[in-house]
Design a protein around this motif. Structure first.
Motif, PDB file in Angstrom:
ATOM      1  N   GLY A  15       0.783  -1.154   0.050  1.00  0.00           N
ATOM      2  CA  GLY A  15       0.088  -0.187  -0.196  1.00  0.00           C
ATOM      3  C   GLY A  15       0.728   1.144   0.139  1.00  0.00           C
ATOM      4  N   VAL A  16       1.991   1.338   0.123  1.00  0.00           N
ATOM      5  CA  VAL A  16       3.197   2.542   0.082  1.00  0.00           C
ATOM      6  C   VAL A  16       4.018   2.289  -1.081  1.00  0.00           C
ATOM      7  N   GLN A  17       4.634   1.374  -1.357  1.00  0.00           N
ATOM      8  CA  GLN A  17       5.808   1.120  -2.413  1.00  0.00           C
ATOM      9  C   GLN A  17       5.245   1.160  -4.003  1.00  0.00           C
ATOM     10  N   THR A  18       5.863   2.200  -4.765  1.00  0.00           N
ATOM     11  CA  THR A  18       5.594   2.159  -5.966  1.00  0.00           C
ATOM     12  C   THR A  18       6.826   1.917  -7.135  1.00  0.00           C
ATOM     13  N   SER A  19       7.914   1.944  -6.435  1.00  0.00           N
ATOM     14  CA  SER A  19       9.268   1.896  -7.124  1.00  0.00           C
ATOM     15  C   SER A  19       9.842   0.255  -6.842  1.00  0.00           C
ATOM     16  N   PHE A  20      10.303  -0.314  -7.862  1.00  0.00           N
ATOM     17  CA  PHE A  20      10.586  -1.783  -7.680  1.00  0.00           C
ATOM     18  C   PHE A  20      11.730  -2.185  -8.475  1.00  0.00           C
ATOM     19  N   PRO A  21      12.951  -2.313  -7.702  1.00  0.00           N
ATOM     20  CA  PRO A  21      14.330  -2.514  -8.407  1.00  0.00           C
ATOM     21  C   PRO A  21      14.127  -3.859  -9.473  1.00  0.00           C
ATOM     22  N   GLY A  34       6.108  -6.687 -16.250  1.00  0.00           N
ATOM     23  CA  GLY A  34       5.720  -6.560 -14.858  1.00  0.00           C
ATOM     24  C   GLY A  34       4.279  -7.478 -14.770  1.00  0.00           C
ATOM     25  N   TYR A  35       3.803  -8.318 -14.042  1.00  0.00           N
ATOM     26  CA  TYR A  35       2.622  -9.035 -13.766  1.00  0.00           C
ATOM     27  C   TYR A  35       2.328  -8.623 -12.460  1.00  0.00           C
ATOM     28  N   ILE A  36       0.759  -8.557 -12.168  1.00  0.00           N
ATOM     29  CA  ILE A  36      -0.105  -8.441 -11.058  1.00  0.00           C
ATOM     30  C   ILE A  36      -0.458  -9.741 -10.506  1.00  0.00           C
ATOM     31  N   ILE A  37      -0.086 -10.338  -9.557  1.00  0.00           N
ATOM     32  CA  ILE A  37      -0.612 -11.523  -8.923  1.00  0.00           C
ATOM     33  C   ILE A  37      -1.518 -11.566  -7.650  1.00  0.00           C
ATOM     34  N   ALA A  64      -0.233   6.493 -11.707  1.00  0.00           N
ATOM     35  CA  ALA A  64      -1.294   7.163 -11.140  1.00  0.00           C
ATOM     36  C   ALA A  64      -2.116   6.405 -10.369  1.00  0.00           C
ATOM     37  N   GLY A  65      -2.787   6.853  -9.165  1.00  0.00           N
ATOM     38  CA  GLY A  65      -3.623   5.803  -8.545  1.00  0.00           C
ATOM     39  C   GLY A  65      -2.973   5.546  -7.319  1.00  0.00           C
ATOM     40  N   ASP A  66      -3.669   4.374  -6.596  1.00  0.00           N
ATOM     41  CA  ASP A  66      -3.041   3.923  -5.235  1.00  0.00           C
ATOM     42  C   ASP A  66      -2.244   2.838  -5.479  1.00  0.00           C
ATOM     43  N   PRO A  67      -1.081   2.728  -4.690  1.00  0.00           N
ATOM     44  CA  PRO A  67       0.012   1.690  -4.725  1.00  0.00           C
ATOM     45  C   PRO A  67      -0.766   0.310  -4.443  1.00  0.00           C
ATOM     46  N   LEU A  68       0.112  -0.619  -4.732  1.00  0.00           N
ATOM     47  CA  LEU A  68      -0.401  -2.001  -4.736  1.00  0.00           C
ATOM     48  C   LEU A  68      -0.457  -2.400  -3.370  1.00  0.00           C
ATOM     49  N   ALA A  69      -1.684  -2.852  -2.676  1.00  0.00           N
ATOM     50  CA  ALA A  69      -1.683  -3.397  -1.348  1.00  0.00           C
ATOM     51  C   ALA A  69      -1.958  -4.692  -1.302  1.00  0.00           C
TER      52      ALA A  69
END
Length: 319
Positions: A15-21, A34-37, A64-69
């Motif tokens: 619910g916070v992180q939006t940058s992924f190395p 990228g894939y959403i699981i 844009a929008g809410d971070p993935l939670a």
């Protein structure tokens, strides 16, 4: 030279992180996908609202929008195109090297094709599980909504029946259960003075106990803060028991004051009954004189002396 065998990395949504190395080597930034699981493992490819920075090797999602939670995760994977586009010179040993590279790519393409088929089968199973669970949730919601609709329909029918003058039968209450509102029991001849009781029967309006409680609604030795005629009259018709001298011109320590207002303003009447003797005294008040300033006068015979007492203070002995 490539020293690692890993090609993907997964991050849990917080619910916070939006940058992924992305920590592994790759050919081109377009190869990082990228894939959403979801919580059952179903993977859905990200096709928009993302950006990959090839300088910092950071995958940003969402832009844009809410971070993935939770319970969702994001997986970054390298998907290198299965092609060999190098065109070496047609002399030995280059042609043999190029053919070897082509064969390797062919083998990789065949392996990738088989893996893709297995991946799609797996993802279809996960999607089916997700859909089945969603269907179960929707079914439960539909059941809840159906019950609510049934309750609303029953309430609407009840309201409609009440509006139309049609009621269910009245059901009396007990010590443990509530009753139901509805049509009252039919009163019989001779019950014109009865009242409907909460147990569903016709009964007497007042019992001796409730009449006593009604008359003695004020506490023992009660005196109103306003002892004018209007103040006493505001108490209404009542009986007050005294065990101490509390009111002005109180005849005896023990007795009952019967307060009898003639109206709601200045006309007052009070009786005093001597406790355990039954002797009755009275006094009255009007706009000309307060009842509280008026002494009580005997009515009839004084039980203590046996004398017949008159309002002017004269007494007659009675044998």
């Amino acid at each position: 030279m490539i020293q690692t065998t890993e090609v993907s990395i997964t991050y849990k949504g917080d619910g916070v992180q939006t940058s992924f190395p992305y920590p592994y080597p790759y050919r081109n930034s377009d190869d990082i996908v990228g894939y959403i699981i979801n919580d059952v493992g179903y993977e859905k490819r990200i096709t928009n609202n993302f950006k990959y920075d090839k300088v910092s090797n950071i995958y940003q999602y969402p832009l844009a929008g809410d971070p993935l939670a939770a319970p969702y995760s994001i997986k970054l994977i390298r998907e290198t195109p299965q092609q060999q586009n190098a065109d070496l010179p047609g002399k030995l040993p280059f042609s043999l090297i190029e053919k070897s590279l082509d064969w390797i790519i062919m083998i990789l393409q065949e392996i990738g094709s088989r893996c893709n088929s297995l991946w799609h089968i797996r993802n279809d199973c996960k999607l089916s599980e997700t859909n089945a669970r969603n269907s179960e949730t929707n079914a439960k919601a539909s059941e809840t909504n159906a019950k609510a609709s049934e309750t609303n329909a029953a309430n609407s029918a009840k309201q409609a029946a009440e509006s139309a003058g049609v009621f269910q039968d009245f059901k009396g209450a007990t010590a443990d259960t509530d009753g139901n509102g509805g049509k009252v029991p039919k009163p019989l001849a001779g019950q014109q003075d009865k009242v409907l009781k909460a147990d569903g029967t016709w009964g007497d309006s007042v019992t001796p106990k409730t009449l006593w409680e009604c008359l003695h609604s004020y506490s023992v030795n009660y005196v109103p803060s306003d002892v004018s005629n209007a103040g006493w009259n505001s108490l209404g018709f009542c009986a007050i028991y005294y065990t101490e001298f509390k009111i002005n011109h109180q005849p005896t320590q023990y007795g009952q004051l019967i307060n009898i207002p003639a109206d709601s303003n200045q006309e007052s009447t009070q009786l005093w009954i001597v406790q355990d003797k039954g002797t009755i005294l009275s006094r009255g008040g009007s706009a000309d004189h307060p009842v509280d300033d008026t002494p009580f006068k005997y009515v009839g015979i004084d039980v203590d002396t046996g004398h017949l007492k008159f309002p002017n203070g004269a007494e007659m002995w009675v044998s």
